[in-house]
Design a protein around this motif. Structure first.
Motif, PDB file in Angstrom:
ATOM      1  N   ARG A 383       0.807  -1.222   0.000  1.00  0.00           N
ATOM      2  CA  ARG A 383       0.000   0.000   0.000  1.00  0.00           C
ATOM      3  C   ARG A 383       0.841   1.273   0.000  1.00  0.00           C
ATOM      4  O   ARG A 383       0.299   2.367   0.111  1.00  0.00           O
ATOM      5  CB  ARG A 383      -0.915   0.012   1.218  1.00  0.00           C
ATOM      6  CG  ARG A 383      -1.850  -1.172   1.291  1.00  0.00           C
ATOM      7  CD  ARG A 383      -2.887  -0.985   2.375  1.00  0.00           C
ATOM      8  NE  ARG A 383      -3.800  -2.101   2.468  1.00  0.00           N
ATOM      9  CZ  ARG A 383      -4.911  -2.102   3.202  1.00  0.00           C
ATOM     10  NH1 ARG A 383      -5.215  -1.033   3.925  1.00  0.00           N
ATOM     11  NH2 ARG A 383      -5.701  -3.159   3.237  1.00  0.00           N
ATOM     12  N   THR A 384       2.133   1.111  -0.091  1.00  0.00           N
ATOM     13  CA  THR A 384       2.990   2.292  -0.047  1.00  0.00           C
ATOM     14  C   THR A 384       4.195   2.077  -0.947  1.00  0.00           C
ATOM     15  O   THR A 384       4.382   1.002  -1.529  1.00  0.00           O
ATOM     16  CB  THR A 384       3.443   2.587   1.391  1.00  0.00           C
ATOM     17  OG1 THR A 384       4.110   3.847   1.431  1.00  0.00           O
ATOM     18  CG2 THR A 384       4.372   1.508   1.913  1.00  0.00           C
ATOM     19  N   SER A 385       5.027   3.114  -1.023  1.00  0.00           N
ATOM     20  CA  SER A 385       6.259   3.012  -1.809  1.00  0.00           C
ATOM     21  C   SER A 385       7.437   2.687  -0.894  1.00  0.00           C
ATOM     22  O   SER A 385       7.377   2.908   0.320  1.00  0.00           O
ATOM     23  CB  SER A 385       6.529   4.332  -2.534  1.00  0.00           C
ATOM     24  OG  SER A 385       6.809   5.363  -1.596  1.00  0.00           O
ATOM     25  N   ASN A 388       8.571   5.843   0.891  1.00  0.00           N
ATOM     26  CA  ASN A 388       7.822   6.231   2.090  1.00  0.00           C
ATOM     27  C   ASN A 388       8.229   5.367   3.281  1.00  0.00           C
ATOM     28  O   ASN A 388       8.342   5.862   4.417  1.00  0.00           O
ATOM     29  CB  ASN A 388       6.322   6.110   1.841  1.00  0.00           C
ATOM     30  CG  ASN A 388       5.496   6.609   3.009  1.00  0.00           C
ATOM     31  OD1 ASN A 388       5.396   7.807   3.254  1.00  0.00           O
ATOM     32  ND2 ASN A 388       4.902   5.678   3.766  1.00  0.00           N
ATOM     33  N   TRP A 418       3.229   1.418   6.131  1.00  0.00           N
ATOM     34  CA  TRP A 418       2.657   2.110   4.977  1.00  0.00           C
ATOM     35  C   TRP A 418       1.921   3.398   5.347  1.00  0.00           C
ATOM     36  O   TRP A 418       1.406   4.098   4.479  1.00  0.00           O
ATOM     37  CB  TRP A 418       1.739   1.197   4.164  1.00  0.00           C
ATOM     38  CG  TRP A 418       0.554   0.602   4.867  1.00  0.00           C
ATOM     39  CD1 TRP A 418       0.487  -0.611   5.432  1.00  0.00           C
ATOM     40  CD2 TRP A 418      -0.749   1.185   5.016  1.00  0.00           C
ATOM     41  NE1 TRP A 418      -0.767  -0.845   5.954  1.00  0.00           N
ATOM     42  CE2 TRP A 418      -1.542   0.248   5.703  1.00  0.00           C
ATOM     43  CE3 TRP A 418      -1.324   2.399   4.644  1.00  0.00           C
ATOM     44  CZ2 TRP A 418      -2.882   0.488   6.026  1.00  0.00           C
ATOM     45  CZ3 TRP A 418      -2.652   2.647   4.955  1.00  0.00           C
ATOM     46  CH2 TRP A 418      -3.413   1.692   5.643  1.00  0.00           C
ATOM     47  N   ASN A 420       1.498   7.243   6.028  1.00  0.00           N
ATOM     48  CA  ASN A 420       2.182   8.397   5.452  1.00  0.00           C
ATOM     49  C   ASN A 420       3.131   9.024   6.476  1.00  0.00           C
ATOM     50  O   ASN A 420       2.728   9.314   7.607  1.00  0.00           O
ATOM     51  CB  ASN A 420       1.162   9.425   4.978  1.00  0.00           C
ATOM     52  CG  ASN A 420       1.802  10.659   4.392  1.00  0.00           C
ATOM     53  OD1 ASN A 420       2.076  11.628   5.104  1.00  0.00           O
ATOM     54  ND2 ASN A 420       2.036  10.628   3.102  1.00  0.00           N
TER      55      ASN A 420
END
Length: 486
Positions: A383-385, A388, A418, A420
């Motif tokens: 769900r994230t990079s 991040n 994940w 932010n």
């Protein structure tokens, strides 16, 4: 007499050797004559620009039955066709194959050419249409279609679509086209959306070669699954045969769902291009998930409901190695179902550009390869990079947590990987400065970082901070239900 005012030809052609002598305007210095025989007499035509500048014509014919209007009509047709790039040779061929051209009012031919131009067709396209499908100009059945495309659809159908429509169909096949399109509009496809639909389908297959009744049947069949909204989302649906394609493809999903039409409708509306895949393709994916992942119909459909794009992934290059990885991490069929339900995109994202870097990062912060903990962390990472995730770890390190503590937190609550990083920074700052709590409390309750700062954390803290007799835990503050909290 000017060319535009010349009477139309309606007399039979002459087969004698005729000639036209052309006189240039009186102010010209030279008098030029050039012999000319009309195409109906099989002689050579003059230069293509010859007739465009002439002001007077005198015709001399050795046959007393020859009417001068024969050559006048030819001249006018040549001039008209020159405007759309049709040469003398092509005009001769058209006249030899379609003598009806000489009996149609020139203004009517010109109006139809102007109608084609108003639909966005360029000179080359009109040239192609006229030379390949001359009845577009000669048939009265074409007028309602051109009027409908221009006035009702406001010329929004793409040039390539209009061109193919006219080239691939006889005018009689196009006579009902406006009524069939109007049926789609009346069924709920707005006028503002109908052009989008028409530009995305094969007009011949979806409209022209179908009867009104067949189109009505398609619309009626799709009603339980989204109806015209489904058509707008994926107009290509109209290209498919109802009995041999649409019904069998939807039936596969209906059987997989246990007869739940509403859920099937959700799948189709979420991912309408699923209907582009054959029954065999979908069944092979289902069988693979049953045999290799050991999932049942209900589990498979649940995954399809959240991730219908699963059918776009290759079984051998994507599904098999990804599911094998989960097995290597110690997940059984129940665990695999839970994993795919939470992180279905794991099956489709790139390994080289995405998963590989995340796996390396997770191993670096302490995860062991081929463990359930690593699998759960990978699920969260989808769900994230990777960037991040790196910023999140750096934030924890800068806040006073060690690498071991970060690893322990992520095992206890994988989603922290994940979240932010900017949002986490605000929550950590509020925790340590406004609430005056120790950052280490996150080790016991890392889920704190998943709650909304304003709606949950600040709201509850402001209410309770003056009522506490002692320090309440973060867990007690945030996990109690809203009813019990009041």
């Amino acid at each position: 007499m000017a060319l535009a005012a010349l009477p139309l030809f309606s007399n039979p052609p002459c087969h004698c050797s005729s000639s036209i002598t052309t006189f240039l305007p009186s102010h010209s210095r030279h008098l030029t004559t050039q012999p000319f025989i009309s195409p109906l007499t099989k002689s050579q035509p003059p230069n293509s620009n010859y007739f465009l500048s002439q002001s007077r014509l005198s015709t001399h014919c050795r046959c007393t039955s020859h009417t001068p209007n024969l050559d006048f009509q030819y001249v006018r047709l040549v001039t008209l066709f020159q405007e759309i790039g049709i040469s003398f040779e092509e005009t001769n061929l058209l006249l030899s194959n379609a003598s009806e051209l000489t009996s149609i009012q020139l203004d009517l031919l010109r109006d139809r050419i102007l109608s084609l131009k108003s639909l966005g067709l360029g000179r080359m396209s009109i040239n192609h249409i006229v030379t390949e499908q001359l009845n577009v100009l000669t048939s009265n059945e074409i007028d309602p279609l051109l009027s409908f495309l221009r006035n009702e659809l406001q010329g929004q159908v793409e040039e390539a679509k209009v061109k193919l429509l006219l080239l691939a169909n006889e005018p009689k096949e196009l006579s009902d086209f406006p009524h069939k399109v109007q049926l789609l509009i009346d069924s709920g496809i707005g006028v503002d959306k109908i052009a989008h639909v028409l530009n995305k389908v094969s007009l011949s297959k979806a409209i022209c070669h179908r009867s009104m009744e067949e189109i009505e049947r398609v619309i009626s069949f799709l009603k339980p699954f989204g109806g015209v909204d489904l058509i707008v989302k994926n107009p290509a649906i109209l290209n498919y045969d109802l009995d041999n394609q649409l019904k069998p493809r939807i039936r596969v999903l209906t059987e997989l769902s246990g007869g739940d039409d509403d859920s099937v409708g959700k799948v189709l509306n979420r991912f309408p291009i699923i209907l582009n895949y054959t029954v065999e393709h979908v069944e092979e994916h289902i069988e693979f998930l049953k045999s290799f992942a050991e999932l049942d119909d209900q589990q498979i459909f649940t995954i399809v409901l959240v991730f219908p794009a699963i059918f776009t992934n290759s079984r051998e290059t994507k599904l098999r190695p990804r599911i094998q990885f989960l097995k290597d991490c110690g997940l059984d069929s129940g665990d695999i179902f839970k994993f795919l339900f939470r992180a279905p995109v794991f099956l489709s994202i790139s390994f080289r550009k995405n998963l590989a870097s995340k796996l390396l990062f997770l191993v670096k912060i302490g995860y062991e390869y081929r463990t359930k903990e690593l699998a759960m962390a990978i699920a969260a990472s989808t769900r994230t990079s990777c960037g991040n995730m790196q910023k999140v770890v750096s934030l924890f390190l800068n806040s006073g947590l060690s690498s071991e503590e970060i690893f322990a937190m992520s095992k206890k609550h994988p989603p922290i990987l994940w979240y932010n990083h900017a949002s986490l920074e605000k929550k950590i700052k509020y925790l340590t400065e406004e609430m005056d709590r120790d950052i280490k409390e996150l080790l016991d309750f890392p889920a704190f970082l998943g709650y909304k700062l304003d709606d949950r954390i600040k709201h509850r803290y402001e209410i309770k901070k003056d009522l506490w007799e002692g320090q309440i835990s973060l867990n007690q503050l945030l996990t109690v239900s809203s009813k019990n909290f009041k």
